[in-house]
Write a protein that holds these residues in place. Structure first.
Motif, PDB file in Angstrom:
ATOM      1  N   GLY A 171       1.386  25.653  62.210  1.00 48.02           N
ATOM      2  CA  GLY A 171       2.801  25.587  61.868  1.00 48.02           C
ATOM      3  C   GLY A 171       3.450  26.958  61.868  1.00 48.02           C
ATOM      4  O   GLY A 171       4.570  27.141  62.361  1.00 48.02           O
ATOM      5  N   LEU A 172       2.744  27.946  61.318  1.00 51.03           N
ATOM      6  CA  LEU A 172       3.257  29.314  61.344  1.00 51.03           C
ATOM      7  C   LEU A 172       3.240  29.885  62.763  1.00 51.03           C
ATOM      8  O   LEU A 172       4.145  30.640  63.150  1.00 51.03           O
ATOM      9  N   LYS A 173       2.229  29.529  63.526  1.00 52.55           N
ATOM     10  CA  LYS A 173       2.175  30.009  64.911  1.00 52.55           C
ATOM     11  C   LYS A 173       3.288  29.387  65.754  1.00 52.55           C
ATOM     12  O   LYS A 173       3.817  30.032  66.671  1.00 52.55           O
ATOM     13  N   ASP A 174       3.677  28.143  65.437  1.00 45.98           N
ATOM     14  CA  ASP A 174       4.859  27.559  66.089  1.00 45.98           C
ATOM     15  C   ASP A 174       6.089  28.417  65.807  1.00 45.98           C
ATOM     16  O   ASP A 174       6.913  28.666  66.704  1.00 45.98           O
ATOM     17  N   GLN A 175       6.233  28.841  64.553  1.00 42.89           N
ATOM     18  CA  GLN A 175       7.383  29.667  64.192  1.00 42.89           C
ATOM     19  C   GLN A 175       7.400  30.962  64.988  1.00 42.89           C
ATOM     20  O   GLN A 175       8.447  31.388  65.491  1.00 42.89           O
ATOM     21  N   ARG A 176       6.249  31.595  65.122  1.00 43.48           N
ATOM     22  CA  ARG A 176       6.201  32.847  65.875  1.00 43.48           C
ATOM     23  C   ARG A 176       6.422  32.600  67.365  1.00 43.48           C
ATOM     24  O   ARG A 176       7.028  33.425  68.070  1.00 43.48           O
ATOM     25  N   LYS A 177       5.962  31.453  67.847  1.00 42.24           N
ATOM     26  CA  LYS A 177       6.224  31.092  69.240  1.00 42.24           C
ATOM     27  C   LYS A 177       7.723  30.924  69.474  1.00 42.24           C
ATOM     28  O   LYS A 177       8.261  31.348  70.511  1.00 42.24           O
ATOM     29  N   ALA A 178       8.405  30.311  68.508  1.00 44.54           N
ATOM     30  CA  ALA A 178       9.864  30.165  68.615  1.00 44.54           C
ATOM     31  C   ALA A 178      10.545  31.533  68.564  1.00 44.54           C
ATOM     32  O   ALA A 178      11.529  31.772  69.280  1.00 44.54           O
ATOM     33  N   LEU A 179      10.040  32.448  67.737  1.00 44.29           N
ATOM     34  CA  LEU A 179      10.595  33.794  67.705  1.00 44.29           C
ATOM     35  C   LEU A 179      10.366  34.522  69.027  1.00 44.29           C
ATOM     36  O   LEU A 179      11.238  35.275  69.493  1.00 44.29           O
ATOM     37  N   GLU A 180       9.221  34.307  69.632  1.00 43.23           N
ATOM     38  CA  GLU A 180       8.962  34.901  70.951  1.00 43.23           C
ATOM     39  C   GLU A 180       9.894  34.296  72.003  1.00 43.23           C
ATOM     40  O   GLU A 180      10.355  35.001  72.920  1.00 43.23           O
ATOM     41  N   TRP A 181      10.164  33.001  71.895  1.00 45.93           N
ATOM     42  CA  TRP A 181      11.131  32.349  72.788  1.00 45.93           C
ATOM     43  C   TRP A 181      12.489  33.017  72.655  1.00 45.93           C
ATOM     44  O   TRP A 181      13.163  33.300  73.661  1.00 45.93           O
ATOM     45  N   VAL A 182      12.902  33.289  71.425  1.00 46.38           N
ATOM     46  CA  VAL A 182      14.178  33.968  71.191  1.00 46.38           C
ATOM     47  C   VAL A 182      14.179  35.347  71.843  1.00 46.38           C
ATOM     48  O   VAL A 182      15.160  35.750  72.489  1.00 46.38           O
ATOM     49  N   GLN A 183      13.098  36.085  71.681  1.00 44.80           N
ATOM     50  CA  GLN A 183      13.022  37.404  72.300  1.00 44.80           C
ATOM     51  C   GLN A 183      13.214  37.324  73.817  1.00 44.80           C
ATOM     52  O   GLN A 183      13.855  38.178  74.427  1.00 44.80           O
ATOM     53  N   LYS A 184      12.675  36.286  74.423  1.00 44.97           N
ATOM     54  CA  LYS A 184      12.690  36.181  75.881  1.00 44.97           C
ATOM     55  C   LYS A 184      13.984  35.595  76.434  1.00 44.97           C
ATOM     56  O   LYS A 184      14.443  35.995  77.520  1.00 44.97           O
ATOM     57  N   TYR A 185      14.604  34.674  75.685  1.00 42.32           N
ATOM     58  CA  TYR A 185      15.678  33.890  76.285  1.00 42.32           C
ATOM     59  C   TYR A 185      17.035  33.981  75.593  1.00 42.32           C
ATOM     60  O   TYR A 185      18.031  33.530  76.163  1.00 42.32           O
ATOM     61  N   ILE A 186      17.122  34.524  74.398  1.00 41.27           N
ATOM     62  CA  ILE A 186      18.374  34.377  73.642  1.00 41.27           C
ATOM     63  C   ILE A 186      19.540  35.103  74.299  1.00 41.27           C
ATOM     64  O   ILE A 186      20.705  34.764  74.062  1.00 41.27           O
ATOM     65  N   HIS A 187      19.287  36.087  75.164  1.00 38.15           N
ATOM     66  CA  HIS A 187      20.398  36.761  75.839  1.00 38.15           C
ATOM     67  C   HIS A 187      21.151  35.805  76.748  1.00 38.15           C
ATOM     68  O   HIS A 187      22.344  36.003  77.014  1.00 38.15           O
ATOM     69  N   HIS A 188      20.475  34.749  77.222  1.00 41.74           N
ATOM     70  CA  HIS A 188      21.166  33.754  78.046  1.00 41.74           C
ATOM     71  C   HIS A 188      22.243  33.027  77.246  1.00 41.74           C
ATOM     72  O   HIS A 188      23.151  32.431  77.839  1.00 41.74           O
TER      73      HIS A 188
END
Length: 572
Positions: free
Chosen positions: A193-210
């Motif tokens: 569950g915590l690793k899902d959260q960090r995966k979502a944070l990594e997603w933000v790092q990669k894609y949130i500029h879009h």
């Protein structure tokens, strides 16, 4: 050489035709539409079509940020999502994650639940680099207490200067099953569950500029288990900073009982037995047999047996059984010990709690000191008899009392609220201050709703969420007094002003609503007493025109000092 008006005129085209004007306007329009956000966002694994709303917000709902955690990926660390070529509609929420004790036929939930959602100002562009608010829901790591919160209210309160991200993460055994089999398996993982959260944070790092967001300015938000998650991310990997966030605002941090995988073995073994996955005697050493069997079951079968059991030595099941465990990697120490030692990331933070955080959890029928102690021991099984006697001394049964309630209900509520929420919150703020963190704010939320007061709930756990997000943007019981024109409507712009200011400037004061008091930083006394006059000062959200800074009371500090002393001993 200076150019006068007449000379300047000779430098212009001889004829500014209507065609030229129209062409210029067309080019200007095309340029603006290229720069501004479009509903279709192209990521490297999928394209999503969001919805542009009339209030100047564009939203993208139900986007995948990992592969579906089903089949062989059940109990595994999150994996990258599969590539999908066609444009996918992002106009509906994805299903939320299965909760402990939830009906297996509930169509609103699913094991395939790892979706992320983004709300952004429509006028933003891919170059806007707006601050990002990344919200982690609560629910004791066993349910989603804050599903599908709407970010439009906070965006409006920020003058359309922030981006909001919400998401789901795995819960209960799907996210926190722990045992030696899980630890030793090459295909399973602890603390998913915590690793899902960090995966979502990594997603933000990669894609949130879009979506117009700034990956270098991500602020965590979260309540209850979401606030506990923030504490765990601040101390993750021994306090290693992976650059995933630059600040955090935590509402009612929760310190539960934390076990090791070996100490959690009884949970795994009971789950295996209930599902008929016990190994035969000849396969007793082939531990993966049980894990393979659990993966072969349907989610409905797992849900049928996804029920809490007591901790060893306790009488009754705890409210929340499945929890993060010390895995010697992501979580290397108990939270009390980690913050006390200074093993945390130094970023600006807000931590706070509600005056009556325990009332919604404790049995209203509690009618004796013994029943009070039993409930507390069921939640914190490492409490000894000496601990429980000391708690009785710290929390005399002085009421108040309410109809249809046991005479000890408010006593056990006060004790539980302090052990799990208020005292951990104050301890974290004190530790951050002691270790020199600059940008450290604390609060107590005490805005009284008449109906909740009449019920005896006081100012209950995470009630401030309705004020932070706005009463129309959350789900569940929002106090009626928070609605427009009612007695507590004043708190909405005040809370939203502080929170959006913190998200934008990492300081709640910069963009606070005019007339709101200055929110001073939290501090702890120095050894020579030099900061005693400012020791443990926090914002008190109370009544209109009485919201102000307050000094934490001597009695609260004494009680919390005791819980800080025994925190590691009772495995918090």
């Amino acid at each position: 050489m200076a150019i006068d008006d007449q000379t300047y005129g000779t430098l212009l085209p001889r004829k500014l035709t209507a065609c030229t004007i129209v062409l210029s306007l067309v080019l200007l329009y095309l340029f603006s539409t290229v720069v501004a956000l479009q509903p279709i966002v192209k990521l490297d694994y999928a394209s999503y079509r969001g919805v542009r709303l009339a209030d100047g917000v564009t939203q993208w709902l139900g986007m995948r940020y990992t592969a579906a955690p089903v089949g062989d990926l059940r109990f595994a660390a999150p994996q990258d999502p599969a590539t999908v070529r066609r444009i996918q509609a992002a106009d509906k929420h994805g299903r939320i994650c299965l909760a402990t004790g939830d009906d297996p036929t509930n169509l609103l939930t699913s094991e395939d639940c790892l979706f992320i959602e983004v709300y952004a100002p429509s006028r933003a562009s891919v170059k806007s680099r707006l601050p990002v608010y990344f919200f982690i829901h609560g629910g004791g790591f066993n349910s989603n207490a804050n599903p599908n919160y709407n970010g439009r209210g906070l965006i409006a309160a920020s003058d359309h200067e922030i981006v909001i991200v919400t998401f789901n993460y795995r819960l209960g055994p799907y996210g926190f099953l722990a045992s030696r089999q899980i630890r030793e398996s090459p295909t399973a993982s602890l603390n998913n569950g915590l690793k899902d959260q960090r995966k979502a944070l990594e997603w933000v790092q990669k894609y949130i500029h879009h979506f117009g967001g700034d990956p270098d300015h991500v602020v965590l938000g979260g309540d209850s288990a979401g606030a506990a998650s923030i504490a765990l991310h601040l101390t993750a990997f021994g306090g290693r900073n992976d650059g995933l966030f630059v600040g955090a605002a935590a509402e009612s941090v929760s310190f539960a009982t934390v076990l090791t995988p070996e100490e959690s073995q009884y949970q795994y073994d009971t789950f295996v037995e209930r599902l008929g996955c016990t190994s035969s005697p000849r396969d007793v050493h082939r531990e993966d047999n049980t894990l393979a069997c659990l993966r072969s079951k349907s989610a409905a079968e797992l849900q049928t047996h996804n029920r809490n059991i007591p901790y060893p030595g306790a009488r009754n099941p705890p409210l929340f059984m499945w929890n993060p465990v010390i895995d010697d990697d992501l979580i290397q120490n108990l939270s009390y010990a980690a913050f006390d030692s200074g093993s945390f990331i130094h970023v600006p933070v807000i931590f706070g709690d509600d005056t009556n955080g325990g009332t919604i959890f404790t049995p209203r029928t509690t009618s004796s000191s013994e029943q009070s102690s039993t409930f507390l021991h069921d939640q914190f099984p490492y409490l000894t008899n000496d601990h429980l006697r000391r708690i009785d001394d710290l929390y005399p049964n002085t009421g108040p009392r309410f109809p249809h309630s046991g005479s000890w209900w408010r006593q056990v509520s006060n004790a539980y609220g302090d052990i799990r929420y208020m005292c951990p919150t104050l301890f974290v703020s004190s530790a951050l201050s002691r270790h020199g963190l600059q940008g450290n704010w604390n609060y107590r939320y005490n805005v009284e709703d008449p109906a909740q007061m009449d019920q005896g709930l006081g100012v209950p756990h995470t009630v401030e969420l309705g004020a932070i997000w706005g009463p129309d943007n959350v789900h569940g019981a929002v106090p009626a007094s928070y609605r427009a024109g009612e007695s507590n409507a004043w708190i909405i712009p005040v809370m939203q002003g502080y929170w959006t200011s913190f998200i934008r400037a990492l300081d709640p004061n910069v963009f606070r609503v005019e007339g709101s008091p200055l929110w001073e930083e939290f501090s702890t006394p120095t050894q020579d007493g030099g900061a005693e006059d400012k020791a443990q000062r926090r914002m008190l959200f109370d009544k209109s025109h009485t919201t102000r800074m307050e000094k934490v009371s001597t009695s609260t500090r004494a009680r919390c000092r005791y819980f800080g002393e025994i925190g590691a001993a009772i495995r918090q």
